[in-house]
Structures are given as C-alpha cells and as structure tokens.
Design a protein around this motif. Structure first.
Motif, PDB file in Angstrom:
ATOM      1  N   ILE A 309       0.842  -1.213   0.000  1.00 41.94           N
ATOM      2  CA  ILE A 309       0.000   0.000   0.000  1.00 41.94           C
ATOM      3  C   ILE A 309       0.875   1.259   0.000  1.00 41.94           C
ATOM      4  O   ILE A 309       0.630   2.221  -0.738  1.00 41.94           O
ATOM      5  CB  ILE A 309      -0.981  -0.049   1.198  1.00 41.94           C
ATOM      6  N   LEU A 310       1.959   1.213   0.774  1.00 44.22           N
ATOM      7  CA  LEU A 310       2.873   2.363   0.787  1.00 44.22           C
ATOM      8  C   LEU A 310       3.491   2.568  -0.605  1.00 44.22           C
ATOM      9  O   LEU A 310       3.560   3.696  -1.105  1.00 44.22           O
ATOM     10  CB  LEU A 310       3.988   2.136   1.824  1.00 44.22           C
ATOM     11  N   ALA A 311       3.928   1.469  -1.210  1.00 45.14           N
ATOM     12  CA  ALA A 311       4.560   1.580  -2.533  1.00 45.14           C
ATOM     13  C   ALA A 311       3.601   2.216  -3.536  1.00 45.14           C
ATOM     14  O   ALA A 311       3.996   3.064  -4.348  1.00 45.14           O
ATOM     15  CB  ALA A 311       5.009   0.203  -3.005  1.00 45.14           C
ATOM     16  N   MET A 312       2.333   1.817  -3.473  1.00 45.29           N
ATOM     17  CA  MET A 312       1.366   2.366  -4.434  1.00 45.29           C
ATOM     18  C   MET A 312       1.128   3.853  -4.193  1.00 45.29           C
ATOM     19  O   MET A 312       0.960   4.637  -5.136  1.00 45.29           O
ATOM     20  CB  MET A 312       0.032   1.594  -4.370  1.00 45.29           C
ATOM     21  N   ALA A 313       1.106   4.249  -2.905  1.00 43.12           N
ATOM     22  CA  ALA A 313       0.906   5.671  -2.605  1.00 43.12           C
ATOM     23  C   ALA A 313       2.106   6.491  -3.101  1.00 43.12           C
ATOM     24  O   ALA A 313       1.952   7.603  -3.603  1.00 43.12           O
ATOM     25  CB  ALA A 313       0.711   5.860  -1.100  1.00 43.12           C
ATOM     26  N   LEU A 314       3.299   5.908  -2.996  1.00 43.94           N
ATOM     27  CA  LEU A 314       4.509   6.652  -3.366  1.00 43.94           C
ATOM     28  C   LEU A 314       4.820   6.594  -4.859  1.00 43.94           C
ATOM     29  O   LEU A 314       5.524   7.449  -5.382  1.00 43.94           O
ATOM     30  CB  LEU A 314       5.713   6.091  -2.597  1.00 43.94           C
ATOM     31  N   TYR A 315       4.358   5.537  -5.522  1.00 45.01           N
ATOM     32  CA  TYR A 315       4.716   5.344  -6.938  1.00 45.01           C
ATOM     33  C   TYR A 315       3.444   5.214  -7.799  1.00 45.01           C
ATOM     34  O   TYR A 315       3.116   4.128  -8.276  1.00 45.01           O
ATOM     35  CB  TYR A 315       5.606   4.099  -7.100  1.00 45.01           C
ATOM     36  N   PRO A 316       2.752   6.347  -8.023  1.00 44.83           N
ATOM     37  CA  PRO A 316       1.490   6.285  -8.777  1.00 44.83           C
ATOM     38  C   PRO A 316       1.662   5.740 -10.193  1.00 44.83           C
ATOM     39  O   PRO A 316       0.757   5.098 -10.723  1.00 44.83           O
ATOM     40  CB  PRO A 316       1.001   7.737  -8.791  1.00 44.83           C
ATOM     41  N   VAL A 318       3.623   3.327 -11.189  1.00 48.13           N
ATOM     42  CA  VAL A 318       3.613   1.862 -11.084  1.00 48.13           C
ATOM     43  C   VAL A 318       2.166   1.398 -10.928  1.00 48.13           C
ATOM     44  O   VAL A 318       1.716   0.440 -11.567  1.00 48.13           O
ATOM     45  CB  VAL A 318       4.471   1.394  -9.881  1.00 48.13           C
ATOM     46  N   GLN A 319       1.431   2.101 -10.089  1.00 48.88           N
ATOM     47  CA  GLN A 319       0.030   1.736  -9.836  1.00 48.88           C
ATOM     48  C   GLN A 319      -0.786   1.774 -11.130  1.00 48.88           C
ATOM     49  O   GLN A 319      -1.519   0.831 -11.446  1.00 48.88           O
ATOM     50  CB  GLN A 319      -0.571   2.685  -8.788  1.00 48.88           C
ATOM     51  N   ARG A 320      -0.631   2.858 -11.883  1.00 52.99           N
ATOM     52  CA  ARG A 320      -1.401   2.979 -13.144  1.00 52.99           C
ATOM     53  C   ARG A 320      -1.044   1.848 -14.103  1.00 52.99           C
ATOM     54  O   ARG A 320      -1.892   1.253 -14.737  1.00 52.99           O
ATOM     55  CB  ARG A 320      -1.105   4.314 -13.838  1.00 52.99           C
ATOM     56  N   LYS A 321       0.277   1.552 -14.187  1.00 51.25           N
ATOM     57  CA  LYS A 321       0.722   0.511 -15.126  1.00 51.25           C
ATOM     58  C   LYS A 321       0.135  -0.852 -14.720  1.00 51.25           C
ATOM     59  O   LYS A 321      -0.328  -1.613 -15.570  1.00 51.25           O
ATOM     60  CB  LYS A 321       2.259   0.459 -15.090  1.00 51.25           C
ATOM     61  N   ALA A 322       0.133  -1.121 -13.421  1.00 56.56           N
ATOM     62  CA  ALA A 322      -0.409  -2.402 -12.934  1.00 56.56           C
ATOM     63  C   ALA A 322      -1.910  -2.469 -13.205  1.00 56.56           C
ATOM     64  O   ALA A 322      -2.433  -3.509 -13.616  1.00 56.56           O
ATOM     65  CB  ALA A 322      -0.122  -2.532 -11.439  1.00 56.56           C
ATOM     66  N   GLN A 323      -2.589  -1.348 -13.012  1.00 50.43           N
ATOM     67  CA  GLN A 323      -4.047  -1.340 -13.249  1.00 50.43           C
ATOM     68  C   GLN A 323      -4.367  -1.507 -14.730  1.00 50.43           C
ATOM     69  O   GLN A 323      -5.336  -2.173 -15.089  1.00 50.43           O
ATOM     70  CB  GLN A 323      -4.658  -0.048 -12.702  1.00 50.43           C
ATOM     71  N   ARG A 324      -3.508  -0.921 -15.581  1.00 50.89           N
ATOM     72  CA  ARG A 324      -3.721  -1.103 -17.034  1.00 50.89           C
ATOM     73  C   ARG A 324      -3.648  -2.579 -17.392  1.00 50.89           C
ATOM     74  O   ARG A 324      -4.467  -3.089 -18.145  1.00 50.89           O
ATOM     75  CB  ARG A 324      -2.660  -0.316 -17.819  1.00 50.89           C
ATOM     76  N   VAL A 446      -0.674 -12.639  -0.374  1.00 52.70           N
ATOM     77  CA  VAL A 446      -0.138 -11.318  -0.725  1.00 52.70           C
ATOM     78  C   VAL A 446      -0.441 -11.018  -2.201  1.00 52.70           C
ATOM     79  O   VAL A 446      -0.897  -9.929  -2.550  1.00 52.70           O
ATOM     80  CB  VAL A 446       1.385 -11.217  -0.427  1.00 52.70           C
ATOM     81  N   TRP A 447      -0.215 -12.024  -3.059  1.00 53.48           N
ATOM     82  CA  TRP A 447      -0.464 -11.791  -4.491  1.00 53.48           C
ATOM     83  C   TRP A 447      -1.939 -11.431  -4.730  1.00 53.48           C
ATOM     84  O   TRP A 447      -2.253 -10.457  -5.415  1.00 53.48           O
ATOM     85  CB  TRP A 447      -0.082 -13.029  -5.327  1.00 53.48           C
ATOM     86  N   MET A 448      -2.842 -12.224  -4.175  1.00 53.09           N
ATOM     87  CA  MET A 448      -4.269 -11.996  -4.419  1.00 53.09           C
ATOM     88  C   MET A 448      -4.715 -10.643  -3.858  1.00 53.09           C
ATOM     89  O   MET A 448      -5.552  -9.949  -4.453  1.00 53.09           O
ATOM     90  CB  MET A 448      -5.091 -13.146  -3.819  1.00 53.09           C
ATOM     91  N   THR A 449      -4.172 -10.252  -2.713  1.00 56.30           N
ATOM     92  CA  THR A 449      -4.552  -8.954  -2.138  1.00 56.30           C
ATOM     93  C   THR A 449      -4.105  -7.823  -3.067  1.00 56.30           C
ATOM     94  O   THR A 449      -4.854  -6.865  -3.314  1.00 56.30           O
ATOM     95  CB  THR A 449      -3.925  -8.778  -0.736  1.00 56.30           C
ATOM     96  N   ILE A 450      -2.880  -7.961  -3.587  1.00 56.33           N
ATOM     97  CA  ILE A 450      -2.377  -6.933  -4.517  1.00 56.33           C
ATOM     98  C   ILE A 450      -3.297  -6.850  -5.740  1.00 56.33           C
ATOM     99  O   ILE A 450      -3.741  -5.764  -6.134  1.00 56.33           O
ATOM    100  CB  ILE A 450      -0.931  -7.289  -4.962  1.00 56.33           C
ATOM    101  N   ALA A 451      -3.591  -8.016  -6.316  1.00 51.86           N
ATOM    102  CA  ALA A 451      -4.398  -8.024  -7.555  1.00 51.86           C
ATOM    103  C   ALA A 451      -5.793  -7.465  -7.294  1.00 51.86           C
ATOM    104  O   ALA A 451      -6.311  -6.653  -8.072  1.00 51.86           O
ATOM    105  CB  ALA A 451      -4.458  -9.448  -8.097  1.00 51.86           C
ATOM    106  N   CYS A 452      -6.413  -7.862  -6.173  1.00 51.07           N
ATOM    107  CA  CYS A 452      -7.780  -7.388  -5.874  1.00 51.07           C
ATOM    108  C   CYS A 452      -7.787  -5.889  -5.588  1.00 51.07           C
ATOM    109  O   CYS A 452      -8.640  -5.152  -6.116  1.00 51.07           O
ATOM    110  CB  CYS A 452      -8.338  -8.121  -4.651  1.00 51.07           C
ATOM    111  N   LEU A 453      -6.853  -5.441  -4.760  1.00 50.05           N
ATOM    112  CA  LEU A 453      -6.844  -4.011  -4.401  1.00 50.05           C
ATOM    113  C   LEU A 453      -6.700  -3.143  -5.649  1.00 50.05           C
ATOM    114  O   LEU A 453      -7.403  -2.145  -5.811  1.00 50.05           O
ATOM    115  CB  LEU A 453      -5.687  -3.715  -3.441  1.00 50.05           C
ATOM    116  N   LEU A 454      -5.769  -3.541  -6.531  1.00 52.10           N
ATOM    117  CA  LEU A 454      -5.533  -2.714  -7.712  1.00 52.10           C
ATOM    118  C   LEU A 454      -6.713  -2.755  -8.683  1.00 52.10           C
ATOM    119  O   LEU A 454      -6.936  -1.809  -9.440  1.00 52.10           O
ATOM    120  CB  LEU A 454      -4.258  -3.170  -8.423  1.00 52.10           C
TER     121      LEU A 454
END
Ligand code: HEM
Length: 519
Positions: A309-316, A318-324, A446-454
């Motif tokens: 969660i911290l990484a996503m807040a700090l690196y938007p 990365v977040q956008r790329k993962a969501q794409r 951890v993997w599933m939480t990342i995938a679901c959150l994003l």
C-alpha cells in the motif's frame, strides 16, 4: 529446608560458580588456529561484546556498515560465550545456509523459549527428529498442492477486507491485520476473527512481542546461561521468567482453541488420516501446528501488504501501469482469480518488488550451527547463531540499481512479459532447510490482495487543507525492529469507480467453496 537452600550464600555462590564454569567452557571451545570472522573488538574476557550489539531501529544498517569497514561478508560478535555471525551477502548465505544446510539448520533455544512455551513451535525447534516430524506435517499441508485447499478462505477474507476498506475504519492497517489474522484462524480452527482487537489475535501478538527482541543478534546472549533457570523471577537476571510466563499463557490459550470440523486442525484431529496417524504424538503435534501457523503468519503477511500500500501511494506510475494490465487481462467487471496469475506478469513483478523492498524480518530467524565450520578462512564454532542480513542482500547495489527505489521492472525479463525467478528467489522467505514453510500460503494471500486491491481501488497520498500532498517518508512509516511493521501512515484508498464499488459490495453474496469456516 527450603529456607536454608534459598539463603543468601547459596543464591550468590552457586550461580557465580556455574556462571564462571559455563563461560570458561565456552571460551575453551575455540580450538581452531583460524580466526573468527572480523567484528568489533570485545570489551572484556567474560562478557565479550555484551553492550556493543547494535540496538534500536534499523540495526541491519550497522552490520552493512561494519561489513564495509572490515571488508568481510561476515561479522562476528560474542557474548557470554555465545557466538553470533551476521551474513551480509547472498553468496555467503547461499554457501553457508543452503549448501551446508546439514550443519546450519538448528535454532538457538534459550531459556526464554523454554519457559515461554515456545518449545513446540516449529520455527524455534532445534534441528532434530521432533522438528523433522513437525516440518513433514507442515509440508504435507502447506506445499503448493496442499495450500490450494486454503484458497476459498483466503478469497473470502480478502474480499471482506475490500468491503472493510469502504469504511469506516480507524487506520487501514487495522483492516490489513484483521484480514491476515482471520485467514490464519479460519483455516486452522474454523474460527472467525472480525477484528484484530479480538482476544485471541491480541494474545498471539503479545506472545510474539516477547520473543521479538531475541530475534536480533546478541539480545538473547545472557538467556543462554544455564544457571538462570534457578533464579527466582524477582532476582536480578530472573525477570525474563515473568515475561516468559505471559507468553506461555497466550500460547497455551491458542493451542486449546476448539477446532471446527472444516478447519485444518479439526480435520486432522477428527479424521482417520493414515499419514497423520503415523505420528506418535498426533494430537500434540497437530495442535502445535495450529499455534505455529497463527504466530508465524499474521504479522509477516500483513507487513508485506502494508508495504504494498505504501509503494502504491509513493509510486502512482507503477500503480497505473499495474491497473492497465489488470484492465486489459481481466476487464473491469470481475475480481481476479488465482487462475489469472500467469497472465499478469506486471502484477507478479510488483509482488516480487514488495517482497524485496521492505522485508518484514530483515534478519530472518537465526540458524544455529551443529558442527564447527570454516568459511573464507574464518572459523565458525559449533553452536554459533547465524543471522542472514536479508535487508543487506535485498538492497545490494551490485545486484539492484537504486535499491531503495520501488521498481517492479527489475524483475521482468528482457521482453517484459516474464518474471525472473520463482518463489525460491525471494530471499525474504529465508534460507535452506528452515526456509518459510508457509510461503506458498503467504504468496497466495499477498499476491491476491495486490491483484484485488488494484482492480477496485486507487491508493493516493493524502492532501492537507490547502490541497498540497502530504509527503510520505518511508522512514516514518514503519517500526523498524526485529519485525519491520508499517504504521497506518496517511493515505487515501478509494474505489476506482461506482461499478468497482458495486463489485466490492457484491462480494458479500459470493458462496465460497471448498474448506468452509465453522462447524
Ligand atoms: C509474507 C509472509 C511471510 C514471510 C515474509 C515469512 C518469512 C519467514 C522467514 C524469514 C522465516 C525464517 C526462515 C529461515 O529460518 O531461514 C520463516 C519461517 C517460518 N514461517 Fe514464514 N513467513 C511468512 C508467512 C508465513 C505463513 C503464512 C506461515 C504459515 C504457516 C509461515 C510459517 C512459518 C514457519 C512455521 C516457519 C518456521 C520454519 C522452520 O523453522 O522450519 N510463514 N518465515
């Protein structure tokens, strides 16, 4: 009679004599002409480096600094005859903890562990038959094929976590911890945790708090001295017994949680399973598997999720790329399933980077040697506690450019589609025969939480009253002790769209199959 035995001369003379004999014995152990690995010079003959072990936060950084200063991958220290070696490089860890696992796979078992009720927790057991039996039982149930049976519960709790994040909540880490603990209690006992403040998870955290200090090099040194067992708890040096008693009560309490029929502990206790019946002390070993899982899984898993969660807040970006990637592969009308994993290489890379960037146990758990060893011309005595400096390895500039930055791309192969290295390349799960036995379950959570959150949430830094972003500093976001644990740092977690919010709410109607919760 009792009065005379506890009279003052006995209280001082017997412990002092035992102390001197013990220390002389330990000092006599250095029978090799080779030197110990380098390290700070001991202050005196008896207590060695006692008082010189780095304390406070981020102690792993001090060992990195000493490694550079002494030009060595290994740092040696010693106190009360107990030797400690910190391993700063992957090369040395691979050689000593993997290739020589036959003699580097035990654990230091202190009086604190004995009195604190940790004598049957897999992670602390010495390398002997009891550990082998216990590890076999774990392996049967937690290896990749075995761990699949936990998936329905993992999905159910992760989905509930998504609903919890709709609010209201005090700090998002409370929701993360509740989710992680609820997976452990539901899978082991069929027991539903609705808040991390429930009594049982609090007990588990209390027990862990007692051993946390001992997970740093040097802090358990004095508790190895055998005469301490005879000291009353009110006597100087005997105070550990009071702490240990608290820990024992918590562990015993968790061990006796009634297990539902559809939980792993319940299933193993109540069914006539051929493999498990072969264990001579079936009931005890199964109950201890439950306790071990509760203690080993919750803080570790929730810390890595907090780091994500911290990484996503700090690196938007990365977040956008993962969501794409998620939007392209699974669309925006459903939540990810475990079957989607091979089609999501960038999410995989994000997961690997989360595990590298901020490892929850930066020193792992100590491995003790059961024979003397020599590495790079240095002598490592039998009984030495070896600490893998996982932080140093994960942040090695020779391997990772800009190691303090969160860059998932470093785990992608040249064509950007495949992740280099599987779960065994994640050093954060430890080494050799003591590598984390629950890692396939942790990996899935951890993997599933990342995938679901994003898929359904955006994670932002928060803004102040003037609309200016409140800057997050990684250094302020954690407690950097033997466990590295995120605080609920300020950030905003909101549904990506109205349809995403609907999807989150609709999870309450899903029927989860397989291992059920409750009776
Ligand atoms: C992201 C989450 C997790 C991380 C980072 C993690 C990390 C670790 C590490 C570093 C060790 C010590 C390895 C060594 O001695 O070299 C360990 C041991 C262990 N872990 Fe995990 N762990 C996680 C989750 C879990 C879960 C979910 C379980 C559930 C069963 C678990 C059970 C254990 C046990 C039983 C041991 C002791 C193994 C032994 O001593 O033989 N861990 N873990």
């Amino acid at each position: 009679m009792t009065g005379s035995l506890l009279s003052l001369p006995y209280l001082f003379v017997i412990p002092s004599l035992t102390f001197c004999i013990t220390v002389a014995y330990y000092l006599y152990q250095h029978t090799s002409p080779l030197p110990y690995p380098p390290g700070p010079k001991a202050r005196n003959f008896l207590t060695g480096n006692w008082g010189q072990f780095p304390a406070g936060e981020k102690v792993y950084l001090k060992y990195i600094e000493w490694g550079r200063q002494y030009g060595s991958d290994l740092i040696h220290m010693e106190a009360f005859g107990q030797h400690y070696v910190v391993i700063n490089s992957f090369k040395a860890a691979n050689e000593i903890l993997e290739k020589r696992a036959l003699i580097s796979s035990s654990r230091p078992f202190t009086l604190m562990d004995e009195f604190g009720g940790w004598g049957n927790v897999l992670g602390l057991l010495p390398y002997a038959d009891r550990w082998r039996n216990f590890r076999k039982l774990f392996h049967q149930n937690f290896r990749p094929n075995g761990a699949i049976k936990f998936r329905p519960v993992q999905l159910e709790k992760i989905h509930r976590f998504l609903r919890d994040l709709l609010g209201p909540y005090d700090g998002f880490m409370d929701c993360v911890v509740t989710m992680s603990e609820s997976i452990a209690f539901a899978t082991m006992y069929g027991y539903d945790i609705t808040s991390h403040q429930d009594h049982l998870p609090r007990s588990a955290r209390q027990a862990l708090g007692v051993v946390e200090q001992g997970m740093l090099p040097g802090f358990d040194a004095y508790i190895h001295l055998p005469f301490l067992r005879y000291l009353p708890s009110w006597f100087p040096g005997g105070g550990f017994k009071t702490l240990a008693k608290g820990s024992r009560t918590c562990i015993e309490e968790i061990k006796e949680v009634p297990s539902g029929k559809y939980s792993l502990v319940g299933e193993l206790l109540h069914t006539n399973n051929g493999e498990i019946n072969a264990f001579p002390d079936k009931v005890d070993i199964v109950k201890n598997m439950g306790v071990t899982t509760i203690l080993a899984s919750s803080d570790t898993t929730s810390s890595q999720i907090g780091t994500f969660i911290l990484a996503m807040a700090l690196y938007p970006d990365v977040q956008r790329k993962a969501q794409r990637e998620l939007d392209q592969v699974i669309g925006t009308n459903r939540l990810p399933s475990f079957e989607d994993r091979p089609s999501l290489p960038y999410i995989e890379a994000v997961y690997h980077e989360v595990m590298r960037w901020i490892p929850v146990i930066p020193f792992g758990l100590p491995h003790n040697t059961t024979e003397p060893d020599v590495y790079d011309g240095y002598y490592i005595p039998k009984g030495t506690s070896l600490f893998a400096n996982i932080w140093a390895m994960n942040h090695d500039e020779n391997v990772y450019e800009d190691p303090d930055k969160f860059i998932p791309e470093r785990h992608l192969g040249p064509n950007g589609t495949a992740v280099t290295g599987g779960i065994n390349s994640i050093l954060t799960y430890g080494f050799g025969r003591r590598v984390c036995v629950g890692r396939h379950v942790a990996d899935a959570t951890v993997w599933m939480t990342i995938a679901c959150l994003l898929t359904v949430y955006d994670i932002f830094q928060t803004k102040d009253r003037d609309g200016k972003e409140i800057e997050l500093d990684v250094n302020d976001c954690y407690h950097f002790g033997a466990f590295v644990f995120p605080k609920s740092f300020p950030c905003k977690i909101s549904p990506r769209s109205e349809s995403a919010e609907r999807m989150i709410r609709d999870t309450s109607t899903i029927e989860y199959e397989g291992l059920r919760v409750g009776n």
